[in-house]
Design an enzyme around this catalytic site. Structure first.
Site, PDB file in Angstrom:
ATOM      1  N   LEU A 154      73.961  10.737 116.322  1.00  0.00           N
ATOM      2  CA  LEU A 154      73.262   9.594 115.713  1.00  0.00           C
ATOM      3  C   LEU A 154      72.621   9.969 114.382  1.00  0.00           C
ATOM      4  CD1 LEU A 154      69.910   9.844 115.957  1.00  0.00           C
ATOM      5  CD2 LEU A 154      70.385   9.338 118.333  1.00  0.00           C
ATOM      6  N   LYS A 208      79.824  19.517 117.292  1.00  0.00           N
ATOM      7  CA  LYS A 208      78.592  19.048 116.641  1.00  0.00           C
ATOM      8  C   LYS A 208      78.249  19.895 115.407  1.00  0.00           C
ATOM      9  CE  LYS A 208      74.708  17.174 115.728  1.00  0.00           C
ATOM     10  NZ  LYS A 208      74.614  15.862 115.111  1.00  0.00           N
ATOM     11  N   CYS A 264      67.924  18.266 110.963  1.00  0.00           N
ATOM     12  CA  CYS A 264      69.227  18.661 111.510  1.00  0.00           C
ATOM     13  C   CYS A 264      70.067  19.525 110.570  1.00  0.00           C
ATOM     14  CB  CYS A 264      70.015  17.426 111.935  1.00  0.00           C
ATOM     15  SG  CYS A 264      69.278  16.614 113.364  1.00  0.00           S
ATOM     16  N   LYS A 267      68.889  23.241 109.374  1.00  0.00           N
ATOM     17  CA  LYS A 267      68.748  24.246 110.452  1.00  0.00           C
ATOM     18  C   LYS A 267      70.062  24.419 111.206  1.00  0.00           C
ATOM     19  CE  LYS A 267      67.901  21.393 114.312  1.00  0.00           C
ATOM     20  NZ  LYS A 267      68.742  21.298 115.491  1.00  0.00           N
ATOM     21  N   LYS A 327      65.134  10.961 104.083  1.00  0.00           N
ATOM     22  CA  LYS A 327      66.127   9.926 103.806  1.00  0.00           C
ATOM     23  C   LYS A 327      65.449   8.580 104.007  1.00  0.00           C
ATOM     24  CE  LYS A 327      69.043   8.927 107.207  1.00  0.00           C
ATOM     25  NZ  LYS A 327      70.104   9.058 108.211  1.00  0.00           N
TER      26      LYS A 327
HETATM   27  P1  NAD Z   1      62.040  15.833 118.026  1.00  0.00           P
HETATM   28  O1  NAD Z   1      61.188  16.974 117.645  1.00  0.00           O
HETATM   29  O2  NAD Z   1      61.798  14.493 117.422  1.00  0.00           O
HETATM   30  O3  NAD Z   1      61.968  15.630 119.607  1.00  0.00           O
HETATM   31  C1  NAD Z   1      61.953  16.668 120.533  1.00  0.00           C
HETATM   32  C2  NAD Z   1      61.052  16.251 121.673  1.00  0.00           C
HETATM   33  O4  NAD Z   1      61.155  17.204 122.720  1.00  0.00           O
HETATM   34  C3  NAD Z   1      59.571  16.185 121.285  1.00  0.00           C
HETATM   35  O5  NAD Z   1      59.047  14.915 121.616  1.00  0.00           O
HETATM   36  C4  NAD Z   1      58.927  17.291 122.113  1.00  0.00           C
HETATM   37  O6  NAD Z   1      57.607  17.006 122.493  1.00  0.00           O
HETATM   38  C5  NAD Z   1      59.873  17.331 123.298  1.00  0.00           C
HETATM   39  N1  NAD Z   1      59.805  18.565 124.082  1.00  0.00           N
HETATM   40  C6  NAD Z   1      59.703  19.842 123.646  1.00  0.00           C
HETATM   41  N2  NAD Z   1      59.678  20.691 124.686  1.00  0.00           N
HETATM   42  C7  NAD Z   1      59.768  19.934 125.812  1.00  0.00           C
HETATM   43  C8  NAD Z   1      59.808  20.230 127.196  1.00  0.00           C
HETATM   44  N3  NAD Z   1      59.762  21.487 127.619  1.00  0.00           N
HETATM   45  N4  NAD Z   1      59.908  19.223 128.064  1.00  0.00           N
HETATM   46  C9  NAD Z   1      59.965  17.936 127.635  1.00  0.00           C
HETATM   47  N5  NAD Z   1      59.945  17.589 126.330  1.00  0.00           N
HETATM   48  C10 NAD Z   1      59.852  18.579 125.423  1.00  0.00           C
HETATM   49  O7  NAD Z   1      63.542  16.292 117.765  1.00  0.00           O
HETATM   50  P2  NAD Z   1      64.835  15.368 117.589  1.00  0.00           P
HETATM   51  O8  NAD Z   1      65.033  15.031 116.173  1.00  0.00           O
HETATM   52  O9  NAD Z   1      64.812  14.280 118.599  1.00  0.00           O
HETATM   53  O10 NAD Z   1      65.981  16.426 117.956  1.00  0.00           O
HETATM   54  C11 NAD Z   1      66.217  16.842 119.276  1.00  0.00           C
HETATM   55  C12 NAD Z   1      67.572  17.522 119.322  1.00  0.00           C
HETATM   56  O11 NAD Z   1      68.577  16.574 118.994  1.00  0.00           O
HETATM   57  C13 NAD Z   1      67.746  18.663 118.332  1.00  0.00           C
HETATM   58  O12 NAD Z   1      68.567  19.636 118.911  1.00  0.00           O
HETATM   59  C14 NAD Z   1      68.463  18.004 117.174  1.00  0.00           C
HETATM   60  O13 NAD Z   1      69.188  18.928 116.409  1.00  0.00           O
HETATM   61  C15 NAD Z   1      69.358  17.053 117.917  1.00  0.00           C
HETATM   62  N6  NAD Z   1      69.785  15.881 117.150  1.00  0.00           N
HETATM   63  C16 NAD Z   1      68.869  15.193 116.424  1.00  0.00           C
HETATM   64  C17 NAD Z   1      69.292  14.085 115.702  1.00  0.00           C
HETATM   65  C18 NAD Z   1      68.324  13.337 114.819  1.00  0.00           C
HETATM   66  O14 NAD Z   1      68.792  12.540 114.009  1.00  0.00           O
HETATM   67  N7  NAD Z   1      67.036  13.525 114.940  1.00  0.00           N
HETATM   68  C19 NAD Z   1      70.640  13.693 115.728  1.00  0.00           C
HETATM   69  C20 NAD Z   1      71.532  14.405 116.531  1.00  0.00           C
HETATM   70  C21 NAD Z   1      71.086  15.519 117.229  1.00  0.00           C
END
Ligand code: NAD
Length: 475
Positions: A154, A208, A264, A267, A327
């Site tokens: 996404l 990915k 994303c 990193k 963005k």
């Molecule tokens: P984010 O930091 O917004 O969300 C991560 C969440 O995980 C936080 O709310 C945090 O409190 C929670 N968390 C941490 N440790 C935890 C635990 N032990 N138990 C429960 N919750 C816990 O990050 P994000 O942007 O949502 O990204 C999450 C993953 O998805 C990453 O690997 C990222 O690379 C991937 N991703 C993100 C996107 C994007 O657009 N943001 C798109 C595709 C993939």
């Protein structure tokens, strides 16, 4: 089905709400109690177009609930999605998997009976295999727990749409049973004809990171062309339009400018180089280091060009910054190129006033040293230079005639190539744009505000300013 979504940030909150929206019973889990309380009241803890509606609808229907308890999650669901963060490790380019590991360690001991853990976070190839062993060491005797990886693609700003109508679904599974489970979870998407690619976990994990690597490469490619255009007096926007007509190339992700940032792409490409080195194939993705460097160089180039527009020094000047998020249509400021530039300009002595439609609160939390203006007009008041750093659509609609009256000097650097330079120039502005030296020239006139780039900016040899995100950390 009864699903849990563990980690309710940008990815997980949207996934949880959308899974409820397609008819599942969903329990969202996070360690952040404030986030959980907000979500349970139907308030998204971040800005994402369309999320509030889906969230409220499903919280009200009772299909979507939230908790901080992994034990409750284990008792509630049969399928557990892991959506926690996988940031860059401190002092290394590798991914920090401690949150993923913590979820496994916290969840596995409570998993009685049959269940499937599905990773959605972006992880280095080999993670599923490593976690499978970790799970089997921690589950109670007699339980039957499998793991699969189902990476997420996404885009922030389009997250709801991308979750409900993804370009494709990728399932990295170890058994046909896991495959069947995921096909059932995503049944409405499969019925709508969305491609579903079933493969092994290693391939899914690599899909990915290679997708993100390709996108990063495309952006850095056009930014490298922008540097060449600057040196040669050519126009990168016309160049991108022209090569983009070739369907093998395509125009998307060929917008030259300040480059990529966010939680994303930066990193993920660094973690990929670190993982490739562990696998003994670092040479295969060595080009990603160059992509990273090209990307970061755009931030330094932007600062250099802006300094030139401010008559060679920022000391004593007032700089207005339009945009703080990485963005548009997001409030996410993680590794934001806009904020990195704003902070670097401030560090060189300018008074910097930032305006962003959604990202001010997050920006203030990481850069409380900058001044934040409540609107565009206040940000631009008495500015010596204006920097357009995030391409929000509302900035495209600004009235340059009105704005020329509030600034001290009508000079704007369009670091996103998102403004109509001709319209701004005809309102009396000196316009500078990345990779478009000719865009500053009015036909038949002297290019009033044209700035000669310092060679350092072209060669990218400007001193890195590590603390402000202008250089890679660590080297
Ligand atoms: P984010 O930091 O917004 O969300 C991560 C969440 O995980 C936080 O709310 C945090 O409190 C929670 N968390 C941490 N440790 C935890 C635990 N032990 N138990 C429960 N919750 C816990 O990050 P994000 O942007 O949502 O990204 C999450 C993953 O998805 C990453 O690997 C990222 O690379 C991937 N991703 C993100 C996107 C994007 O657009 N943001 C798109 C595709 C993939």
């Amino acid at each position: 089905m009864r699903l849990t979504v563990i980690g309710t940030g940008y990815l997980g909150a949207v996934h949880a709400a959308c899974m409820a929206d397609i008819g599942h019973e969903v329990l969202g889990v996070d360690v952040d109690i404030q986030k959980i309380e907000a979500l349970a009241e139907g308030r998204p803890p971040f800005f994402e177009p369309g999320l509030q509606e889906v969230l409220v609808r499903n919280v009200r229907s009772g299909r979507l609930r939230f908790t901080t308890s992994l034990r409750e999650a284990a008792e509630f669901g049969d399928v557990h999605f892991i959506c926690v963060g996988t940031p860059q490790q401190r002092g290394s380019n590798a991914a920090d998997l401690r949150h993923v590991d913590a979820v496994i360690d916290g969840l596995a001991p409570y998993l009685h009976g049959r269940s499937l853990i599905v990773g959605k976070s972006t992880v280095p190839v080999g993670t599923t295999a490593r976690l499978a062993a970790r799970i089997s060491e921690r589950i109670p005797d007699g339980s039957d727990v499998e793991i699969a990886w189902n990476p997420e693609f996404l885009r922030e700003g389009y997250a709801v749409q991308d979750t409900l109508q993804p370009d494709r679904l990728v399932a990295g599974v170890l058994s046909s049973r896991a495959d069947e489970t995921l096909r059932t979870v995503y049944a409405p998407m499969l019925q709508a004809g969305i491609p579903y690619i079933s493969t092994d976990p290693a391939t899914a994990e690599l899909v990915k990171v290679s997708a993100n690597s390709f996108l990063a490469t495309k952006i850095s490619f056009i930014n490298a062309m922008a540097e060449v255009c600057e040196a040669a007096g050519a126009d990168v926007v016309t160049l991108a339009d022209a090569i983009g007509h070739d369907t093998r190339i395509g125009r998307r992700f060929l917008s030259a400018g300040l480059g990529f940032g966010g939680g994303c792409l930066p990193k993920d490409i660094r973690a990929f180089t670190a993982r490739a080195a562990e696998l003994g194939v670092d040479h295969s993705v060595a080009f990603l280091r160059e992509m990273d460097e090209i990307n970061l160089r755009q931030r330094r180039r932007t600062v250099d060009i802006a300094r030139g527009m401010a008559d060679g020094t920022f000391v004593g000047s007032r700089v207005a910054v339009l945009g703080a998020t990485f963005k548009p249509d997001s409030d996410d400021v993680r590794d934001s190129p806009a904020l990195a530039v704003a902070a670097a300009v401030h560090a060189e002595g300018a008074e910097v006033r930032v305006y962003d439609p959604q990202g001010m609160e997050n920006a203030r939390a990481v850069h409380g040293d900058l001044t934040y203006a409540p609107n565009v007009l206040t940000a631009l008041k008495d500015a010596d230079v204006v920097l357009h750093l995030t391409e929000w659509s509302q900035f495209r609609e600004l009235d340059p005639v009105k704005l020329a009256a509030v600034v001290r000097a009508p000079r704007i650097l369009d670091a996103r190539n998102g403004l109509d330079a001709a319209v701004w120039r005809s309102a009396g502005w000196t316009v500078r744009a990345l990779g478009r030296p000719s865009a500053s020239v009015v036909p038949g006139q002297q290019p009033a505000g044209r700035v000669t780039l310092p060679q350092s900016a072209v060669r990218g040899s400007a001193a890195p300013i590590a603390a402000t995100g202008l250089s890679r950390s660590p080297k």
